[in-house]
Scaffold this motif. Structure first.
Motif, short mmCIF file in Angstrom:
data_model
loop_
_atom_site.label_atom_id
_atom_site.label_comp_id
_atom_site.label_asym_id
_atom_site.label_seq_id
_atom_site.Cartn_x
_atom_site.Cartn_y
_atom_site.Cartn_z
N ARG A 133 0.87 -1.19 0.00
CA ARG A 133 0.00 0.00 0.00
C ARG A 133 0.89 1.22 0.00
N THR A 134 0.59 2.16 -0.87
CA THR A 134 1.40 3.37 -0.96
C THR A 134 0.52 4.60 -0.77
N GLU A 143 5.17 7.01 0.84
CA GLU A 143 5.31 6.14 2.00
C GLU A 143 4.58 4.84 1.69
N THR A 145 3.73 0.62 2.83
CA THR A 145 3.74 -0.49 3.78
C THR A 145 3.70 -1.78 2.96
N ALA A 156 6.18 -7.20 8.46
CA ALA A 156 5.71 -5.91 7.93
C ALA A 156 6.91 -4.98 7.76
N ALA A 158 7.88 -0.83 6.65
CA ALA A 158 7.47 0.53 6.31
C ALA A 158 8.63 1.17 5.57
#
Length: 176
Positions: A133-134, A143, A145, A156, A158
């Motif tokens: 996901r951006t 950013e 994830t 996960a 980031a």
């Protein structure tokens, strides 16, 4: 005249008795105008990489359009490669082109430390991407994830990517 005076009194309306003084609650009317609030920039309702949202971010996509690659695809590839470097499955030099110098140094230090501590172990399964996901920031950075599946374990990550010379470069990474 007395007959007409009494008739006139009879036709007049009788005044009702005075009410007792009961305290009444007075309410203030509600304002018809909204209360002033501090202006905040509008936040996109959907993640940027979903279809149909690109039209609302035209000013940010103009900078990204020349990049040739999508930020979510770059994030997935580079984060997977960084995870493989930390697991000892890939040499750290593969990340030199896709990371900032400070992040490259940190990953090289961490990979060297992991190889000294863990030694040479049988190669674990390579990480597989579960989801990415951006979100574009107001400064034009991205950013992301990323969920990685490594065997029976899900991790996960980031990541922060910035556009440098028409390419997305990884400038920050946290893996849990």
């Amino acid at each position: 005249m007395t007959a007409t005076a009494t008739a006139a009194r009879a036709t007049r309306a009788v005044r009702p008795a005075r009410r007792e003084a009961i305290p009444q609650h007075h309410t203030h009317p509600t304002p018809t105008h909204p209360t002033p609030t501090r202006a905040a920039p509008p936040k996109p309702r959907k993640p940027v990489n979903e279809p149909g949202v690109a039209e609302s971010h035209d000013h940010l996509n103009r900078r990204q359009a020349g990049a040739g690659t999508d930020a979510s695809r770059t994030a997935a590839i580079v984060v997977t490669a960084a995870s493989e470097v930390l697991a000892g499955l890939r040499p750290v030099d593969h990340l030199a082109r896709w990371t900032s110098p400070s992040l490259f140094d940190a990953l090289a230090r961490r990979a060297g430390l992991a190889s000294r501590i863990l030694g040479h172990q049988p190669s674990p399964k390579r990480p597989r991407i579960r989801s990415v996901r951006t979100e574009l920031t107001m400064s034009g950075a991205c950013e992301a994830t990323v969920l990685l599946e490594e065997g029976n374990r899900v991790r996960a990550a980031a990541a922060r990517l910035e556009l440098l010379r028409e390419r997305w470069i990884l400038t920050g990474l946290e893996i849990a």
